[in-house]
Design a protein around this motif. Sequence first.
Motif, PDB file in Angstrom:
ATOM      1  N   ALA A 135       0.830  -0.895  -0.135  1.00 31.42           N
ATOM      2  CA  ALA A 135       0.021   0.075   0.367  1.00 31.42           C
ATOM      3  C   ALA A 135       0.504   1.066  -0.176  1.00 31.42           C
ATOM      4  O   ALA A 135       0.471   2.371  -0.340  1.00 31.42           O
ATOM      5  CB  ALA A 135      -0.905   0.213   0.832  1.00 31.42           C
ATOM      6  N   LEU A 136       1.633   0.891   0.620  1.00 32.22           N
ATOM      7  CA  LEU A 136       2.887   2.196   0.699  1.00 32.22           C
ATOM      8  C   LEU A 136       3.553   2.732  -0.235  1.00 32.22           C
ATOM      9  O   LEU A 136       3.787   3.550  -1.097  1.00 32.22           O
ATOM     10  CB  LEU A 136       3.749   2.200   2.140  1.00 32.22           C
ATOM     11  N   TYR A 137       4.023   1.926  -1.014  1.00 31.24           N
ATOM     12  CA  TYR A 137       4.273   1.929  -2.280  1.00 31.24           C
ATOM     13  C   TYR A 137       3.458   2.494  -3.359  1.00 31.24           C
ATOM     14  O   TYR A 137       3.826   3.335  -4.440  1.00 31.24           O
ATOM     15  CB  TYR A 137       5.247   0.312  -3.069  1.00 31.24           C
ATOM     16  N   ALA A 138       2.194   1.750  -3.499  1.00 30.96           N
ATOM     17  CA  ALA A 138       0.867   2.476  -4.238  1.00 30.96           C
ATOM     18  C   ALA A 138       1.213   3.909  -3.938  1.00 30.96           C
ATOM     19  O   ALA A 138       0.809   4.668  -4.914  1.00 30.96           O
ATOM     20  CB  ALA A 138      -0.201   1.675  -4.009  1.00 30.96           C
ATOM     21  N   CYS A 139       1.239   4.042  -2.808  1.00 27.90           N
ATOM     22  CA  CYS A 139       0.908   5.710  -2.969  1.00 27.90           C
ATOM     23  C   CYS A 139       1.379   6.248  -3.022  1.00 27.90           C
ATOM     24  O   CYS A 139       1.863   7.647  -3.476  1.00 27.90           O
ATOM     25  CB  CYS A 139       0.486   6.142  -0.988  1.00 27.90           C
ATOM     26  N   TYR A 140       3.419   5.969  -3.078  1.00 31.61           N
ATOM     27  CA  TYR A 140       4.627   6.944  -3.558  1.00 31.61           C
ATOM     28  C   TYR A 140       4.166   6.704  -4.997  1.00 31.61           C
ATOM     29  O   TYR A 140       4.650   7.897  -5.392  1.00 31.61           O
ATOM     30  CB  TYR A 140       5.561   6.055  -2.917  1.00 31.61           C
ATOM     31  N   LEU A 141       3.744   5.613  -5.379  1.00 39.26           N
ATOM     32  CA  LEU A 141       3.797   6.314  -7.344  1.00 39.26           C
ATOM     33  C   LEU A 141       2.766   6.314  -7.435  1.00 39.26           C
ATOM     34  O   LEU A 141       2.863   7.813  -8.390  1.00 39.26           O
ATOM     35  CB  LEU A 141       3.566   4.670  -7.683  1.00 39.26           C
ATOM     36  N   PHE A 142       1.717   7.068  -6.420  1.00 39.95           N
ATOM     37  CA  PHE A 142       0.255   7.795  -6.673  1.00 39.95           C
ATOM     38  C   PHE A 142       0.610   9.195  -7.281  1.00 39.95           C
ATOM     39  O   PHE A 142       0.451   9.752  -7.832  1.00 39.95           O
ATOM     40  CB  PHE A 142      -0.758   7.599  -6.279  1.00 39.95           C
ATOM     41  N   ILE A 143       1.899   9.248  -6.376  1.00 37.07           N
ATOM     42  CA  ILE A 143       2.411  10.719  -5.586  1.00 37.07           C
ATOM     43  C   ILE A 143       3.161  10.784  -6.438  1.00 37.07           C
ATOM     44  O   ILE A 143       3.544  12.666  -6.539  1.00 37.07           O
ATOM     45  CB  ILE A 143       3.337  11.203  -3.910  1.00 37.07           C
TER      46      ILE A 143
END
Length: 477
Positions: A460-468
């Motif tokens: 989930a943290l990696y997905a958020c990082y990619l989104f940002i």
Amino acid sequence: MQNPTQLPVPTLTKRSLSAHTWLGLFVSAFMYIICLSGTLTVFHQELERWEQPNVIETTDFDIATIEQAYDNFVNTYSEETEHMHVVFPTSGIPRLVIEDDHVAHFVNSDGSLGDTEQSYWTKMLEDLHFYLHLPKSFGMILVSAFGALLCALMLSGFFAHPRIIKDAFRFRRGGTGLQENIDLHNRFSVWASPFHLMIGITGAYFGLATILIVLVSQAFYEGNNQTVIDEVFPPEPILEQAIVKPQIGKAINYVQTNKPDAELIFLTVHEPNTKGQFIEIYTKMSKQLVYSENFRFDADGNYINQGDYRTLSGGKKLIYSMYRLHFGDFLGMPTKILYFILGIMLTIVSATGINIWLKKRKKQDLINQWWPTLVWGTPVALCISATINLYFATRLDAVIWVTLVIALAASKNIKNIPQLIYWLKQALIFTLFLFIVCYSVKHGSSAFNFAALQINVPLALYACYLFIRTPKPNLLT
């Protein structure tokens, strides 16, 4: 007109650069997949727990429970098998497991058989890394050959870039992205070069050792492969006994009493229900990289011998240490995290090498679309296969390759490369969040156990990082 014989001879740097480029092109796609899957495989034990988060975890066990579970398993399954295994909860996965060559069960606290062990996605990932989903005998040799090629790429890369060490901390961003890719490629290559070289050498060993055994046996042992193997690995004991129930409890008690510092990994009954059956207990030794110290017993639980691997010569000890060195299976979670970071660096080196070549080219063709599709489409395919695995029993290897083929076919119509990469990253973000939602629905409250969260939170943290970090590209530029 200049005489051709008087033309300057290409320098070592130019020849090395040419060799490095062509060798990199040949192996890049497979190398990227091997590096990515290998980086994830470092956490194979955590992934197995993650696939079945509902299983109760504990490191406690007693001999009576194991003996009861063994009896229950034998009475339940009558199919012939060459091995019976007891995997102790001190093996790295805090779950007691009993299995044969066909099926595995978790063991309940009363010795009854619990859920069937099912780690289909983790095994698919391991098969991708070890064999590229090819037939095992061929796939292992091919992947090991890529390990040898990785070493060649590293050496040619150092010769091709004389300033690579001098510029070890230089990093430039902006522009077309060429300098950023060059600096990432060169910096990660330098910083992690000892690790990458070790990975290449140990990776080459696993498959090429089979070829070496054949060559040595033909040269010195009249083609007898087993004789060569017995020179390196202790030969199995030859026994002639009455067929009895293996006294595994007695064998376990011997190790616990006489070797209290030995950490039990697993127990194997070789050739069960035969006159030659014997018990072998594998233990982890503190301050040692060798995979295990082994203790052997006859069917009645009487001690026969031990491997005594800590006294081996340097060469043999190195061979026994290959597995732990390659997968970071020592010193616990800190080593795994370090291996993961260094593995990601190697994966980035594999990807940026081709990015550099593509950006330096004077033309654009299908390769420009297919390469980023492979780089970002592979993790998308892994996410899709993990989501499908939650609800359907299917060929996960086929899901991976079909997804990649579809992605490659679709990408040929997208000429704007920044737009293509943006959509691929958005697809990865979506599949990551979709998987986490589906996982939570599937497992309910178990999705909030440590076994689940230790994987899903980083996802989930990696997905958020990619989104940002993925701004929408300007299509006008």
